[in-house]
Design a protein around this motif. Structure first.
Motif, PDB file in Angstrom:
ATOM      1  N   ARG A   1       0.831  -1.215   0.000  1.00  0.00           N
ATOM      2  CA  ARG A   1       0.000   0.000   0.000  1.00  0.00           C
ATOM      3  C   ARG A   1       0.861   1.259   0.000  1.00  0.00           C
ATOM      4  NH1 ARG A   1      -5.229  -0.999   3.996  1.00  0.00           N
ATOM      5  NH2 ARG A   1      -6.051  -2.830   2.909  1.00  0.00           N
ATOM      6  N   LEU A   2       1.949   1.232   0.761  1.00  0.00           N
ATOM      7  CA  LEU A   2       2.858   2.378   0.761  1.00  0.00           C
ATOM      8  C   LEU A   2       3.456   2.598  -0.627  1.00  0.00           C
ATOM      9  CD1 LEU A   2       4.648   1.816   4.186  1.00  0.00           C
ATOM     10  CD2 LEU A   2       3.393   3.887   3.552  1.00  0.00           C
ATOM     11  N   ALA A   3       3.891   1.520  -1.275  1.00  0.00           N
ATOM     12  CA  ALA A   3       4.474   1.630  -2.620  1.00  0.00           C
ATOM     13  C   ALA A   3       3.439   2.144  -3.615  1.00  0.00           C
ATOM     14  CB  ALA A   3       5.031   0.275  -3.069  1.00  0.00           C
ATOM     15  N   ASP A   4       2.215   1.618  -3.535  1.00  0.00           N
ATOM     16  CA  ASP A   4       1.155   2.063  -4.437  1.00  0.00           C
ATOM     17  C   ASP A   4       0.813   3.532  -4.207  1.00  0.00           C
ATOM     18  OD1 ASP A   4       1.023  -0.499  -5.501  1.00  0.00           O
ATOM     19  OD2 ASP A   4      -0.822  -1.055  -4.426  1.00  0.00           O
TER      20      ASP A   4
ATOM     21  N   ASN B   1       0.154   3.451  10.086  1.00  0.00           N
ATOM     22  CA  ASN B   1      -0.029   4.901  10.178  1.00  0.00           C
ATOM     23  C   ASN B   1       0.901   5.667   9.246  1.00  0.00           C
ATOM     24  OD1 ASN B   1      -2.076   4.628  12.042  1.00  0.00           O
ATOM     25  ND2 ASN B   1      -0.763   4.968  13.809  1.00  0.00           N
ATOM     26  N   GLN B   2       1.946   4.996   8.738  1.00  0.00           N
ATOM     27  CA  GLN B   2       2.849   5.645   7.780  1.00  0.00           C
ATOM     28  C   GLN B   2       2.103   6.073   6.520  1.00  0.00           C
ATOM     29  OE1 GLN B   2       6.282   3.234   6.923  1.00  0.00           O
ATOM     30  NE2 GLN B   2       6.917   3.145   9.065  1.00  0.00           N
ATOM     31  N   LEU B   3       1.001   5.392   6.216  1.00  0.00           N
ATOM     32  CA  LEU B   3       0.198   5.792   5.063  1.00  0.00           C
ATOM     33  C   LEU B   3      -0.377   7.191   5.273  1.00  0.00           C
ATOM     34  CD1 LEU B   3      -1.440   2.337   4.572  1.00  0.00           C
ATOM     35  CD2 LEU B   3      -0.241   3.577   2.751  1.00  0.00           C
ATOM     36  N   PHE B   4      -0.883   7.456   6.475  1.00  0.00           N
ATOM     37  CA  PHE B   4      -1.374   8.806   6.770  1.00  0.00           C
ATOM     38  C   PHE B   4      -0.227   9.811   6.745  1.00  0.00           C
ATOM     39  CE2 PHE B   4      -5.200   6.958   9.062  1.00  0.00           C
ATOM     40  CZ  PHE B   4      -6.108   7.436   8.146  1.00  0.00           C
ATOM     41  N   THR B   5       0.915   9.418   7.285  1.00  0.00           N
ATOM     42  CA  THR B   5       2.077  10.311   7.292  1.00  0.00           C
ATOM     43  C   THR B   5       2.505  10.650   5.873  1.00  0.00           C
ATOM     44  OG1 THR B   5       2.795   9.407   9.409  1.00  0.00           O
ATOM     45  CG2 THR B   5       4.451  10.577   8.103  1.00  0.00           C
ATOM     46  N   LEU B   6       2.456   9.663   4.993  1.00  0.00           N
ATOM     47  CA  LEU B   6       2.813   9.885   3.594  1.00  0.00           C
ATOM     48  C   LEU B   6       1.884  10.917   2.953  1.00  0.00           C
ATOM     49  CD1 LEU B   6       4.742   8.864   1.378  1.00  0.00           C
ATOM     50  CD2 LEU B   6       3.084   7.075   0.877  1.00  0.00           C
ATOM     51  N   PHE B   7       0.577  10.755   3.172  1.00  0.00           N
ATOM     52  CA  PHE B   7      -0.380  11.734   2.647  1.00  0.00           C
ATOM     53  C   PHE B   7      -0.176  13.103   3.294  1.00  0.00           C
ATOM     54  CE2 PHE B   7      -3.248   8.101   1.422  1.00  0.00           C
ATOM     55  CZ  PHE B   7      -3.320   8.415   0.069  1.00  0.00           C
ATOM     56  N   ARG B   8       0.045  13.126   4.601  1.00  0.00           N
ATOM     57  CA  ARG B   8       0.222  14.404   5.302  1.00  0.00           C
ATOM     58  C   ARG B   8       1.438  15.155   4.769  1.00  0.00           C
ATOM     59  NH1 ARG B   8       1.110  15.004  11.879  1.00  0.00           N
ATOM     60  NH2 ARG B   8       1.244  17.300  11.929  1.00  0.00           N
TER      61      ARG B   8
END
Length: 197
Positions: A60-63, A122-129
């Protein structure tokens, strides 16, 4: 099927099942059945459900990184890029109405379970933020870029949660229009302030 292809199929199937059923309610058997492989073959690729979860989060992070990079390539204007983020609510509305936001639901479930992978999720939210903060900075809103990024994340999560609760597509569309109007106001204010400097 090659080992890599089987592994990728397992991760993809697990990601869908975690989203639709929840991590806790998805078993090895559910994933093996979805991929049409034996449990013995399954264990060749993953030893535990937590190993699969880590692979799903990494995928998910890569995508997400690829999606953000694509949005940057598609438009030179930060406001258009931010609008792409807002409009994922429209693009994914059918799934959001049925299952909620894939990022939010996984993070919430892992937090409730006090799962070791909750920080990674939560890194997914951090990536978007981080990405949104950069776009708002480029828009000319450096002073409050992080605040605006967090506002947009919070509002989109609230919309996804309520759309899932009420199965209301009109609500999604109305809220997306309002967020786009809000974004246009932010861009106009930034342009006005830039002229005054």
């Amino acid at each position: 099927m090659s080992r890599r292809t089987t592994r990728n199929n397992i991760v993809e199937a697990a990601g869908e099942l975690f989203y639709r059923q929840g991590f806790e309610h998805t078993s090895f058997s559910d994933i093996a059945d979805a991929v049409h492989i034996s449990r013995g073959n399954f264990y060749y690729h993953f030893k535990s459900k937590d190993d699969i979860l880590d692979a799903v989060i990494n995928e998910r992070l890569a995508d997400t990184r690829k999606m953000l990079k694509d949005w940057e390539a598609e438009s030179e204007q930060p406001a258009d890029r931010i609008a792409s983020f807002i409009n994922i609510l429209i693009a994914n509305r059918a799934d959001i109405k049925r299952f909620g936001c894939p990022v939010g639901t996984l993070s919430t479930e892992l937090a409730k379970l006090n799962h070791a992978s909750r920080t990674e999720a939560n890194q997914l939210f951090t990536l978007f933020r981080t990405w949104l903060r950069r776009q708002f900075t480029l828009l000319g809103r450096k002073a409050d870029a992080d605040q605006l990024a967090m506002y947009l994340l919070a509002r989109s999560q609230g919309i996804a949660t309520l759309a899932n609760a009420f199965h209301d597509e009109k609500f999604i569309r109305r809220e997306v229009r309002q967020m786009c109007d809000w974004l246009n106001t932010c861009a106009q204010e930034a342009a006005h302030n830039a002229k005054e400097i």
